[in-house]
Structures are given as C-alpha cells and as structure tokens.
Motif scaffolding. Sequence first.
Motif, PDB file in Angstrom:
ATOM      1  N   UNK A   1      -3.379   9.134 -10.130  1.00 47.99           N
ATOM      2  CA  UNK A   1      -2.373  10.156  -9.801  1.00 47.99           C
ATOM      3  C   UNK A   1      -1.432   9.692  -8.701  1.00 47.99           C
ATOM      4  N   UNK A   2      -0.133   9.926  -8.914  1.00 47.38           N
ATOM      5  CA  UNK A   2       0.876   9.596  -7.904  1.00 47.38           C
ATOM      6  C   UNK A   2       0.979  10.728  -6.896  1.00 47.38           C
ATOM      7  N   UNK A   3       1.108  10.366  -5.622  1.00 45.59           N
ATOM      8  CA  UNK A   3       1.244  11.356  -4.558  1.00 45.59           C
ATOM      9  C   UNK A   3       2.368  10.937  -3.619  1.00 45.59           C
ATOM     10  N   UNK A   4       3.166  11.935  -3.227  1.00 44.74           N
ATOM     11  CA  UNK A   4       4.200  11.738  -2.217  1.00 44.74           C
ATOM     12  C   UNK A   4       3.873  12.600  -1.003  1.00 44.74           C
ATOM     13  N   UNK A   5       2.615  12.957  -0.856  1.00 42.24           N
ATOM     14  CA  UNK A   5       2.147  13.793   0.247  1.00 42.24           C
ATOM     15  C   UNK A   5       2.116  12.941   1.514  1.00 42.24           C
ATOM     16  N   UNK A   6       3.020  13.252   2.441  1.00 37.06           N
ATOM     17  CA  UNK A   6       3.127  12.439   3.663  1.00 37.06           C
ATOM     18  C   UNK A   6       2.111  12.847   4.727  1.00 37.06           C
ATOM     19  N   UNK A   7       1.387  13.925   4.500  1.00 31.67           N
ATOM     20  CA  UNK A   7       0.444  14.420   5.509  1.00 31.67           C
ATOM     21  C   UNK A   7      -1.013  14.089   5.196  1.00 31.67           C
ATOM     22  N   UNK A   8      -1.316  13.744   3.959  1.00 32.00           N
ATOM     23  CA  UNK A   8      -2.706  13.563   3.539  1.00 32.00           C
ATOM     24  C   UNK A   8      -3.307  12.286   4.126  1.00 32.00           C
ATOM     25  N   UNK A   9      -4.530  12.405   4.565  1.00 35.48           N
ATOM     26  CA  UNK A   9      -5.291  11.286   5.142  1.00 35.48           C
ATOM     27  C   UNK A   9      -6.450  10.962   4.193  1.00 35.48           C
ATOM     28  N   UNK A  10      -6.157  10.217   3.150  1.00 33.12           N
ATOM     29  CA  UNK A  10      -7.142   9.928   2.110  1.00 33.12           C
ATOM     30  C   UNK A  10      -8.305   9.090   2.621  1.00 33.12           C
ATOM     31  N   UNK A  11      -8.104   8.310   3.690  1.00 38.11           N
ATOM     32  CA  UNK A  11      -9.197   7.471   4.190  1.00 38.11           C
ATOM     33  C   UNK A  11      -9.881   8.054   5.425  1.00 38.11           C
ATOM     34  N   UNK A  12      -9.498   9.279   5.791  1.00 37.81           N
ATOM     35  CA  UNK A  12     -10.160  10.022   6.881  1.00 37.81           C
ATOM     36  C   UNK A  12     -10.228   9.259   8.205  1.00 37.81           C
ATOM     37  N   UNK A  13      -9.141   8.560   8.542  1.00 36.09           N
ATOM     38  CA  UNK A  13      -9.118   7.842   9.825  1.00 36.09           C
ATOM     39  C   UNK A  13      -8.258   8.569  10.858  1.00 36.09           C
ATOM     40  N   UNK A  14      -7.903   9.816  10.581  1.00 36.52           N
ATOM     41  CA  UNK A  14      -7.138  10.690  11.473  1.00 36.52           C
ATOM     42  C   UNK A  14      -5.658  10.332  11.560  1.00 36.52           C
ATOM     43  N   UNK A  15      -5.193   9.468  10.641  1.00 38.22           N
ATOM     44  CA  UNK A  15      -3.770   9.121  10.559  1.00 38.22           C
ATOM     45  C   UNK A  15      -3.354   9.288   9.096  1.00 38.22           C
ATOM     46  N   UNK A  16      -2.296  10.054   8.861  1.00 36.23           N
ATOM     47  CA  UNK A  16      -1.814  10.236   7.491  1.00 36.23           C
ATOM     48  C   UNK A  16      -1.508   8.870   6.878  1.00 36.23           C
TER      49      UNK A  16
END
Length: 157
Positions: A90-105
């Motif tokens: 899936x393509x995402x343009x979500x600039x806020x999501x932190x998929x790797x959970x390192x506290x940085x989008x």
Amino acid sequence: MDTVSQQRISKLHPSVRKEVEKIIEECNTVLTGRAKVRITQGLRTDAEQTALYNQGRITSGKKVSNAKAGQSIHNYGLAVDICLIIDGKAASWDTAKDWDNDKIADWYECVKIFARYGWDWGGSWKTFKDLPHFEKKGSNWRTLIKKKKDNDGYVII
C-alpha cells in the motif's frame, strides 16, 4: 530498493542518479519498520507536465501543479516525488505516521536525509506546498530552460 524506483532513477538527469540511489537506500536503511520509499515521479515529459498543469483548469480535477511545461524541475530530471510503501503493497503519503516506532515520523526521517544531500523539499515552500516533492538545490527552471541539451536530451549542467 524496489524496481519501480530503480526504473525511475535510471531516467533522471545523469548528474543525480547515483546520489538519488544513495538517498533512497539511506532512507530505507533508517526506516526499520513496515515502510520503504518509492519514487512515484522522476523525469516528466513536457506533454505530461502540460496535462498536469491543465488539470483543474482545462480538464476536471483538483489543481496539482502551478508549473507549465519547462517550468517544473521534473522536466529536467532533477526532481523526484516519493511515497512510502507499507508492507510492500500500500502507498502512503501520511507525513505523520511513525511506522518504525522510533518517535520520528518516517516521512521526516526521509526529509532530513534529502536535505543532507542538498535537496529542497516541497513541504518547505511558503505558498504551494508539495509534500511528496524533492528537487536538487539550486535547480532553477528559468536557467535550465536556456541551457543546451546533450544527445540524450538532458540539459548540460
């Protein structure tokens, strides 16, 4: 790096190809979670640029570009647009999501990497924000449009 990104990089201006490869590889190394970077747009023809400019003006849809043919850095192969591919699908343009959970989008991790290599981010523009867009710093269509082209059609810089 995925094949789609590799194909798009191969059409960029020769002076930035290796650098963009490094940037994308670095982004993908930093993004340790479910997201990886894909280049959604690189070199754009004048016809493609005209179609984008006409959208929301002559053709239906929302305006997506203020640049006519020759006025986009994409037309010179010195700009890329990206998205994040989640779980390889899936393509995402979500600039806020932190998929790797390192506290940085994740998006901003990539913005920082592009900046380190001297690329401007369309999200920093004051008027027309273009979040997926990155262009080689110092690229100016008013200068590039006047330059001669090599045998492959790229401006000589």
